[in-house]
Design a protein around this motif. Sequence first.
Motif, PDB file in Angstrom:
ATOM      1  N   LEU A  38       0.805  -1.216   0.000  1.00 22.13           N
ATOM      2  CA  LEU A  38       0.000   0.000   0.000  1.00 22.13           C
ATOM      3  C   LEU A  38       0.840   1.269   0.000  1.00 22.13           C
ATOM      4  N   TYR A  39       2.031   1.211   0.578  1.00 21.22           N
ATOM      5  CA  TYR A  39       2.810   2.439   0.714  1.00 21.22           C
ATOM      6  C   TYR A  39       3.172   3.098  -0.622  1.00 21.22           C
ATOM      7  N   PRO A  40       3.597   2.350  -1.662  1.00 23.70           N
ATOM      8  CA  PRO A  40       3.887   3.042  -2.937  1.00 23.70           C
ATOM      9  C   PRO A  40       2.697   3.837  -3.472  1.00 23.70           C
ATOM     10  N   PHE A  41       1.500   3.294  -3.286  1.00 27.32           N
ATOM     11  CA  PHE A  41       0.309   4.013  -3.736  1.00 27.32           C
ATOM     12  C   PHE A  41       0.084   5.267  -2.894  1.00 27.32           C
ATOM     13  N   ILE A  42       0.280   5.135  -1.572  1.00 25.07           N
ATOM     14  CA  ILE A  42       0.155   6.306  -0.702  1.00 25.07           C
ATOM     15  C   ILE A  42       1.190   7.359  -1.081  1.00 25.07           C
ATOM     16  N   TYR A  43       2.389   6.925  -1.387  1.00 22.01           N
ATOM     17  CA  TYR A  43       3.462   7.857  -1.749  1.00 22.01           C
ATOM     18  C   TYR A  43       3.099   8.638  -3.006  1.00 22.01           C
ATOM     19  N   VAL A  44       2.537   7.955  -4.002  1.00 21.98           N
ATOM     20  CA  VAL A  44       2.151   8.632  -5.242  1.00 21.98           C
ATOM     21  C   VAL A  44       1.049   9.653  -4.971  1.00 21.98           C
ATOM     22  N   ILE A  45       0.052   9.289  -4.155  1.00 18.04           N
ATOM     23  CA  ILE A  45      -1.044  10.216  -3.836  1.00 18.04           C
ATOM     24  C   ILE A  45      -0.507  11.450  -3.120  1.00 18.04           C
ATOM     25  N   MET A  46       0.292  11.241  -2.085  1.00 18.85           N
ATOM     26  CA  MET A  46       0.814  12.362  -1.312  1.00 18.85           C
ATOM     27  C   MET A  46       1.746  13.236  -2.154  1.00 18.85           C
TER      28      MET A  46
END
Length: 296
Positions: free
Chosen positions: A30-38
Amino acid sequence: MWNTRETGTGEKIFNLFNILFMLFMVTITLYPFIYVIMSSLSDSHRLVSHTGILLAPKGFTFGAYERVFQNPNVLTGYRNTLLIVFFGTAANLLMTSLGAYVLSRKGVWWSKYITLLIVFTMFFSGGLIPMYLLVNNWLHLGNSLFALIIPGIISTWNLIILRTSFDSIPENLLESARIDGANDFVILFRVVIPLSMSVMAVMILFYGVAHWNAWFGAMIYLRERSLFPLQLILREILIQNSTMGMAADASAVDAEAVGESIRYATIMVATLPILIIYPFLQKYFVKGVMIGSIKG
C-alpha cells in the motif's frame, strides 16, 4: 456451535506471525500508492527537497492536477481511452459470448478440434511483424481506434472461462426454451447470459482493465496524436519526461520540480477510474476464475 478448544502456545505464536506477516505485506503493497497520492498533492519544491518516508502532503495543493487537466493531450487521451474501453469491451463481450455459446452446446461438429485450435493460439502466435502487416495492409485498420479493438476482440482465456460457465447451465432448461419456440440467439441473450451474470462481470473486468492499460498496440498502429489513448500519453510523461508543455510557465530552475509533481498527478489520473470501479466487480473475480479452473 462455538469452538471451545483452547489455543495452544504454538498456535498462538503461529497466528501472531501470520498477522505480523500480513501487516508487513499490506504495508509494502500500500505504501507506494500512498506515496504517489501524497506526492501528487504536494508542493513541487518541498517535494523535491523531501527525503525519506512520505505519509502526508508537503504543502497541500492541487496545482499538479490543474496542470495535467490543462494539457489537451491528457483530455484527448481520456476521451480515446473511454471510447476504446466502452466499445471495445462491448464488442469483446458480444463475440466471446457467441463463441462460448457455440462451443458449449452439445452436438456441435468438431467442437473438440475447434477448441484445440483456439487453445493453440494461447501458446503460439505469428509474431509482431505478421500482425502489423495483417492490421495495416490486409485489414486496413492502421491509424484508427479499430486497430486497438478488432485484432484482440476475443481472448482465448476469457473464451474458455465463459464456455465453461455456459456449459454448466442445465441442458433441460435450454431444451425447454427451444420447445417454446426460442432460437439460439433468444436462448443466448435471454436465458444463458442472464444466468451467467457473475461471470459476465468478470469478463467486463478482464476486458475493461486490459483496454484501459493497453499502450503497446497504440504505439505500433497509431500515428496521429489525436488518437493516442491515455496510457500512451502517460508513457510519454513518465519515460520520455514529456512534461515541459505542462510546465511552460515555470522557470528553467522550477521546471524539473513541477514536472515531478505532474508525473505523480498523471499516474493518479490514469489509475483512479479503475480503482473506483474494481471494488464493485472484485467480488465476482474469484468466482469467475474458479469456474474456469475447476471445470474442463
